[in-house]
Scaffold this motif. Structure first.
Motif, short mmCIF file in Angstrom:
data_model
loop_
_atom_site.label_atom_id
_atom_site.label_comp_id
_atom_site.label_asym_id
_atom_site.label_seq_id
_atom_site.Cartn_x
_atom_site.Cartn_y
_atom_site.Cartn_z
N TRP A 337 -2.26 -30.81 -2.46
CA TRP A 337 -0.90 -30.45 -2.64
C TRP A 337 -0.55 -29.87 -1.36
CZ3 TRP A 337 3.04 -30.74 -5.12
CH2 TRP A 337 4.14 -29.82 -4.94
N ASP A 368 0.05 -33.06 -8.02
CA ASP A 368 1.53 -33.24 -8.21
C ASP A 368 2.12 -34.71 -7.68
OD1 ASP A 368 3.96 -33.33 -9.81
OD2 ASP A 368 4.36 -31.33 -9.17
N TRP A 412 -4.23 -33.91 -11.31
CA TRP A 412 -3.32 -33.03 -11.73
C TRP A 412 -2.34 -33.28 -13.15
CZ3 TRP A 412 1.92 -32.56 -12.40
CH2 TRP A 412 2.71 -31.35 -12.14
N ARG A 444 12.61 -24.61 -12.41
CA ARG A 444 12.18 -25.89 -11.51
C ARG A 444 12.45 -26.85 -12.25
NH1 ARG A 444 6.15 -27.87 -9.98
NH2 ARG A 444 6.24 -27.77 -7.78
N LYS A 477 -6.71 -30.73 -13.25
CA LYS A 477 -6.12 -29.39 -13.15
C LYS A 477 -4.76 -29.36 -14.09
CE LYS A 477 -3.56 -27.19 -9.28
NZ LYS A 477 -3.18 -27.26 -8.09
N ASP A 479 -1.63 -27.76 -15.29
CA ASP A 479 -0.65 -26.62 -14.73
C ASP A 479 0.34 -26.39 -15.61
OD1 ASP A 479 0.41 -25.33 -12.59
OD2 ASP A 479 0.57 -26.85 -11.18
N ASN A 481 4.27 -24.64 -15.33
CA ASN A 481 5.07 -23.89 -14.08
C ASN A 481 6.52 -23.25 -14.39
OD1 ASN A 481 3.67 -24.48 -11.54
ND2 ASN A 481 3.58 -26.54 -12.17
N CYS A 527 -4.02 -23.55 -14.46
CA CYS A 527 -3.15 -23.21 -13.62
C CYS A 527 -1.98 -22.96 -14.19
CB CYS A 527 -3.23 -24.50 -12.60
SG CYS A 527 -1.88 -24.16 -11.32
N GLY A 529 1.28 -22.31 -12.10
CA GLY A 529 1.87 -21.53 -10.51
C GLY A 529 0.79 -20.77 -10.03
N GLY A 530 -0.37 -21.10 -10.10
CA GLY A 530 -1.37 -20.33 -9.47
C GLY A 530 -2.00 -19.63 -10.63
N TRP A 546 -6.97 -21.88 -11.14
CA TRP A 546 -6.39 -21.77 -9.67
C TRP A 546 -5.82 -20.24 -9.71
CZ3 TRP A 546 -6.96 -22.38 -5.18
CH2 TRP A 546 -6.09 -22.57 -4.37
C1 DGJ Z 1 1.67 -25.16 -8.89
C2 DGJ Z 1 0.40 -25.10 -8.71
O1 DGJ Z 1 -0.11 -23.67 -8.60
C3 DGJ Z 1 0.22 -25.70 -7.39
O2 DGJ Z 1 -1.24 -25.67 -6.85
C4 DGJ Z 1 0.68 -27.06 -7.41
O3 DGJ Z 1 -0.22 -27.91 -8.34
C5 DGJ Z 1 2.11 -27.32 -7.83
N1 DGJ Z 1 2.13 -26.55 -8.99
C6 DGJ Z 1 2.43 -28.75 -8.12
O4 DGJ Z 1 3.55 -28.89 -8.62
#
Ligand code: DGJ
Length: 758
Positions: A337, A368, A412, A444, A477, A479, A481, A527, A529-530, A546
């Motif tokens: 990433w 991603d 991912w 986003r 992973k 995610d 977001n 995950c 966004g972390g 994450w």
């Molecule tokens: C948010 C994640 O926390 C990042 O590590 C990464 O995977 C991005 N999204 C990708 O869009």
């Protein structure tokens, strides 16, 4: 572990490892008597409760006794409407629109082990002798509502798991408007509240403040547990420290809207409750239907915050996380990433993997941008097919090329989302959460799929099953977001719209259950966004998260330290990234970036093809060092030594093996100090009677030169420190090690301790 019941006295004494929890029936109301250090069981426990007549503003529901008012009685599952004016544990609207109910004791049963909660994540046991569960049954005579309070005590953990099961036994439909997982009344208010708050790239910073008359309310209304507030609250005696004093933790195994609150009332009693946030929630219960609340895990420690954390760590590491990777060492990975963002192709990925193999990295994670037409974050979520422009041979070919470099292949995905610019959205515009006729708010450039709908979950299950089968994928992973807006479902009837956020979570949990069972050999990392959904609910399905999108070593000290209040290091993804750091622009050495990341599930997230030879050598040493201490970090007991939230921000922690024969210590000095005092790091958790030999890590500042040792002694990235002097565990814990000889800002130093046989 034991549950003593004295039916004549209406007394229930629950003994979990090291703690007691006592309930007593008072005129059929389950009163809370005590929670704290373990007590011997005897009849005198029945006289702890002190009932006193108060004024007419504390009404008395039992006409024969003026000493019983629900306004003052400490209770297990308090209700509003019949004289308790404090925060209730539940509220139900009856068919006639009234909201007065009165749950009173109607029986109990005790079962060995711990039941699974229907559709919800929870702590589990592997054999019945690990736990015992009390089912305390309450009924409201008028409406037919039956509520069972579940309490599980553990043989090996000073914890109590609580939840409530609502069943409508009556003939009318009722509406649950509020249903906490646990409520506890403390006898006084001499406590401080400790909790974890933050924001994106600044998660789980520790907050500690006094209680006083009124309430502290922590909550999420975002449709996820959130970056902003973690589903956790602790009460600490005001003099409690990291190592000493009484601490009471409340952690909710849930990943959506929650509330955790502490209310100090007129007589300084403190009511704490935790559960699904009643805000924008209700649940219709038709005759014969039931509703199970999420589980709250209550931990008591007499050994301060550190003791509480270690109980959560052990319990969550071994009896919340599941699957093949629960007890396995987690692979060291490189993720593309921050190396490439969306700008990559198969050759670039192969080039990174080619550099990673010789360094000792074990897994490559393609982040991603591999699907649809995703060259930026404007489009394609939902279109889970390979982008042949970037990957002409598809994922199977890329995985093969990565495997040929000696690395496993990981992928991912962000399954819960859909981009308006996607084939999926064009085919199913009603599949996202939305309120009919209203604007759909984007975050986003994406919308949230409506996982409260079974057909949406089934579609995702089929689609993801195919994706995960395209290639030998060993890691995913997962995610997520953005947060939810316009929370409504196209298929829910109007009277059930307020169920949508919780139904979404039930759909997500079911989807994750199906996928993780179908792919037991895949290591899943969640995950958002972390760390926007770093919570125990997600950990039940995916044993690591994450930790944060902030990869700066110094910011990570606070984030990882705060996260460790509840969550073990084995759940925290931690990567070395490039400098200047992409989130804060800070420049730190590769050495400290490695040392910080080594305190979690270690990996790299930068372009390895840009590494100099010197950087490659240091990275190889870091990886070799991590492999030697990996089981300690991932399975050992964590002791926090210095807090980044205090003083100059210096931070230190250590991990100790269960038999105390080995330990790994990491010390981080944030800013250099002119002409400062001699600083000693006093260690913890060692055996005072054991002797330890200490070795420097080969990667931190004190041992930059020790890189050579790797070559000279033919293997270990650690080298003997302090001229090979042997230190007693007692001395290390009482006097400590001098650590003030670091030079420069952002410096670190690591040590390994090994007990020697005399
Ligand atoms: C948010 C994640 O926390 C990042 O590590 C990464 O995977 C991005 N999204 C990708 O869009």
């Amino acid at each position: 572990m034991n549950i003593h019941v004295n039916e004549a006295l209406g007394l229930f004494h629950l003994q979990s490892k090291d703690c007691s929890y006592i309930i007593q029936l008072v005129e059929g109301y389950p009163a809370h008597v005590y929670w704290g250090a373990q007590l011997h069981h005897d009849q005198s426990l029945a006289s702890i409760l002190e009932l006193r007549e108060r004024c007419s503003f504390s009404p008395t529901p039992v006409s024969s006794s003026r000493t019983i008012s629900l306004d003052t009685l400490p209770q297990e599952y308090p209700q509003y409407g019949t004289s308790d004016f404090r925060q209730p544990a539940y509220q139900v609207a009856l068919a006639d629109g009234t909201r007065t109910t009165e749950l009173k004791y109607s029986g109990y049963r005790i079962e060995p082990g711990k039941p699974k909660l229907d559709g919800l994540p929870s702590v589990y046991t592997e054999s019945d002798d690990e736990a015992t569960t009390l089912f305390l049954i309450l009924e409201d005579q008028y409406s037919g509502l039956k509520t069972t309070l579940l309490y599980t005590v553990f043989a090996n953990h000073s914890a109590i798991a609580r939840s409530a099961l609502f069943e409508q036994k009556g003939s009318a439909t009722i509406n649950i408007e509020h249903a906490m997982s646990a409520s506890v009344d403390f006898a006084d208010s001499n406590y401080q509240a400790l909790y974890l708050s933050g924001a994106w790239v600044r998660e789980r910073h520790i907050q500690r403040r006094d209680l006083g008359p009124g309430s502290i309310r922590l909550e999420s209304r975002r449709g996820s547990s959130s970056h902003q507030m973690n589903p956790f609250l602790a009460l600490l005696r005001s003099d409690a420290t990291e190592d000493r004093g009484d601490v009471y933790g409340f952690s909710l195994i849930y990943s959506s809207n929650f509330v955790a609150q502490a209310e100090v009332e007129q007589f300084n009693q403190t009511r704490v409750s935790i559960g699904i946030n009643p805000f924008d929630f209700s649940w219709r219960l038709e005759p014969g239907q039931s509703f199970q609340t999420p589980e709250a895990v209550l931990v008591f420690s007499e050994e301060g915050l550190g003791g509480m954390s270690r109980t959560y760590h052990r319990l969550y590491r071994t009896r919340l996380c599941r699957g093949a990777y629960r007890d396995k060492e987690r692979p060291i990975l490189v993720n593309n990433w921050e190396a490439t963002y969306f700008d990559f192709d198969a050759d670039k990925i192969e080039a990174i993997a080619k550099e990673a193999g010789p360094l000792g990295i074990e897994l490559f994670v393609l982040d991603d941008g591999w699907f649809g037409k995703r060259d930026n974050d404007d489009s394609s979520l939902g279109d889970w097919f390979e982008d042949r422009r970037k990957l002409p041979g598809g994922l199977a070919d890329l995985a093969k090329r990565v495997n040929e470099q000696g690395l496993q292949f990981g992928l991912w995905v962000e399954p819960e989302m859909v981009s308006p610019d996607s084939e999926l959205y064009r085919s199913h515009p009603d599949w996202c959460l939305h309120a009919e006729g209203r604007r759909r708010t984007e975050g986003r450039s994406q919308l949230v799929l409506d996982l409260s709908r079974k057909e949406v979950c089934d579609y995702l299950y089929e689609t993801l099953s195919s994706v995960f089968s395209i290639a030998p994928i060993t890691y995913v992973k997962w995610d997520m977001n953005r947060n939810m807006t316009e929370i409504a479902s196209a298929t829910a009837p109007s009277e059930r719209q307020k169920e949508t956020a919780h139904r979404y979570m039930l759909g997500l949990y079911d989807l994750m259950e199906r996928l993780t069972s179908q792919f037991p050999d895949i290591l899943f990392e969640s995950c958002s966004g972390g760390g926007g959904r770093f919570d125990p609910g997600m950990l039940y399905y995916m044993p690591q998260t994450w930790t944060s999108d902030d990869t700066d070593a110094i910011e990570r000290l606070a984030i990882q330290y705060g996260t460790s209040i509840v969550y073990p290091a084995s759940t925290m993804g931690a990567h070395v990234s490039n400098v200047p750091n992409h989130q804060v622009g800070r420049i730190t050495s590769l050495a400290i970036r490695g040392d910080v990341a080594m305190s979690g599930n270690f990996g790299y997230e930068l372009d390895l093809t840009a590494f100099t030879n010197e950087e490659k050598e240091l990275a190889a040493n870091q990886i070799a060092q991590y492999k030697e201490i990996r089981s300690l970090v991932q399975q050992g007991d964590m002791y926090r030594l210095l807090s980044p939230f205090e003083g100059r921000g210096d931070t230190a922690w250590m991990f100790v093996s269960e038999d105390q024969s080995e330990a790994f210590v990491a010390y981080f000095r944030v800013l250099a100090e002119p002409n400062g005092p001699i600083r000693r790091l006093t260690l913890k958790g060692l055996d005072p009677d054991k002797k330890y030999i200490i070795e420097h890590g080969a990667t931190g500042n004190t041992a930059v030169h020790a890189g050579n040792t790797l070559v000279e002694d033919g293997g270990s990235p650690f080298c003997v420190a302090f001229d090979g002097e042997i230190f007693g565990g007692d001395r290390l814990m009482k006097i400590g090690l001098v650590v003030s000889d670091l030079s420069g800002d952002f410096a670190s130093s690591t040590f390994r301790l090994k007990a020697i046989s005399n």
